[in-house]
Design an enzyme around this catalytic site. Structure first.
Site, PDB file in Angstrom:
ATOM      1  N   HIS A  69      39.413  37.123  36.102  1.00 42.17           N
ATOM      2  CA  HIS A  69      40.487  38.023  35.882  1.00 42.17           C
ATOM      3  C   HIS A  69      39.714  39.178  35.339  1.00 42.17           C
ATOM      4  CE1 HIS A  69      44.325  39.330  35.415  1.00 42.17           C
ATOM      5  NE2 HIS A  69      44.196  39.820  34.016  1.00 42.17           N
ATOM      6  N   ASN A 109      39.112  30.532  36.961  1.00 42.18           N
ATOM      7  CA  ASN A 109      39.722  31.723  37.531  1.00 42.18           C
ATOM      8  C   ASN A 109      39.000  32.984  37.162  1.00 42.18           C
ATOM      9  OD1 ASN A 109      41.508  33.429  38.631  1.00 42.18           O
ATOM     10  ND2 ASN A 109      42.754  33.447  36.953  1.00 42.18           N
TER      11      ASN A 109
HETATM   12  C1  GAR Z   1      39.231  40.289  41.204  1.00 41.88           C
HETATM   13  O1  GAR Z   1      38.963  41.650  40.407  1.00 41.88           O
HETATM   14  C2  GAR Z   1      39.742  39.350  40.498  1.00 41.88           C
HETATM   15  O2  GAR Z   1      39.620  39.455  39.159  1.00 41.88           O
HETATM   16  C3  GAR Z   1      41.367  39.755  40.596  1.00 41.88           C
HETATM   17  O3  GAR Z   1      41.401  40.210  42.138  1.00 41.88           O
HETATM   18  C4  GAR Z   1      40.101  41.037  42.489  1.00 41.88           C
HETATM   19  C5  GAR Z   1      39.504  39.970  43.473  1.00 41.88           C
HETATM   20  O4  GAR Z   1      38.575  40.832  44.004  1.00 41.88           O
HETATM   21  N1  GAR Z   1      42.069  38.779  40.381  1.00 41.88           N
HETATM   22  C6  GAR Z   1      43.291  38.821  39.669  1.00 41.88           C
HETATM   23  O5  GAR Z   1      43.713  39.714  39.351  1.00 41.88           O
HETATM   24  C7  GAR Z   1      43.988  37.453  39.395  1.00 41.88           C
HETATM   25  N2  GAR Z   1      45.086  37.586  38.351  1.00 41.88           N
HETATM   26  P1  GAR Z   1      37.538  40.053  45.308  1.00 41.88           P
HETATM   27  O6  GAR Z   1      38.368  39.743  46.357  1.00 41.88           O
HETATM   28  O7  GAR Z   1      36.594  41.439  45.723  1.00 41.88           O
HETATM   29  O8  GAR Z   1      36.873  39.053  44.668  1.00 41.88           O
END
Ligand code: GAR
Length: 210
Positions: free
Chosen positions: A109, A107
């Site tokens: 984060h 994952n």
């Molecule tokens: C990313 O920053 C990821 O780390 C976060 O959502 C964003 C998705 O961006 N995830 C979380 O916060 C999970 N806890 P993306 O769809 O542009 O890759």
């Protein structure tokens, strides 16, 4: 070894895009073979641009989280991936899905875990008034962003930062960490079984950088 990847998303899929772009290099030892989501995610457009198949299962269409998780798992298993990547996938997978995929389930984060886990890692860091936050890649376990850390790097919080400006500065770091983690897993530099067992230290990419 060329790793086959299934990437799960919920949103725009910029991390997915980074993996797709990295795999344009014939030497990159991993290929995205399918992209899944818990909704009709905007990020599917990246998969479509690269001719990668997609699948979706919305939690609201199932009686409970377990049945939804089973449906997601069934779709993932069609592809027999070496590694599943939660890349902005904003739903918690049920424990039996995690058990079925672990430790080959990672994952991304947008915080320096264990600081600021959960769905609002960037907002929570700002609200706490810290001067630096970061990005992390972890192995998924049954906790919320609590699994063993594969790699992470600090990102400064600047005066005047909003959730959006800070997230925009974290995302490129996340993308680099993710692509590097996939490379290291494919090349055997990171062994997920060993990392999951807690036998190796995480890489702080800040100190690892020249
Ligand atoms: C990313 O920053 C990821 O780390 C976060 O959502 C964003 C998705 O961006 N995830 C979380 O916060 C999970 N806890 P993306 O769809 O542009 O890759």
């Amino acid at each position: 070894m060329v790793l086959s990847l299934v990437v799960l998303i919920s949103g725009g899929g910029s991390n997915l895009r980074a993996l797709l772009e990295a795999s344009e290099d014939a030497e990159f030892p991993a290929r995205v073979i399918a992209v899944g989501a818990d909704r009709d995610a905007d990020g599917f457009e990246h998969a479509e641009a690269y001719g990668i198949p997609t699948f979706a299962a919305a939690l609201s269409n199932f009686d409970d989280r377990e049945s939804w998780g089973d449906a997601m798992l069934e779709q993932i298993r069609v592809w027999q991936p070496d590694l599943v990547i939660l890349s902005g996938f904003m739903k918690l997978l049920p424990p039996r899905v995690i058990a079925a995929l672990s430790p080959n389930l990672i994952n991304t984060h947008p915080a320096y875990l264990p600081e600021f886990p959960g769905a609002h890692g960037v907002r929570d860091a700002l609200a706490a008034g810290v001067t630096e936050t970061g990005a992390s890649i972890i192995i998924v376990d049954n906790g919320v962003d609590a699994g063993p850390i594969i790699s992470q790097r600090r990102v400064p919080v600047l005066p005047g930062d909003t959730e959006s400006t800070l997230h925009d500065r974290i995302k490129p770091v996340e993308r680099e960490l993710l692509v590097q983690a996939v490379l290291d897993i494919a090349n055997g530099i990171i062994d997920l079984k060993t990392t999951a067992a807690g036998d190796t230290a995480a890489t702080d990419q800040r100190s690892a950088s020249p």
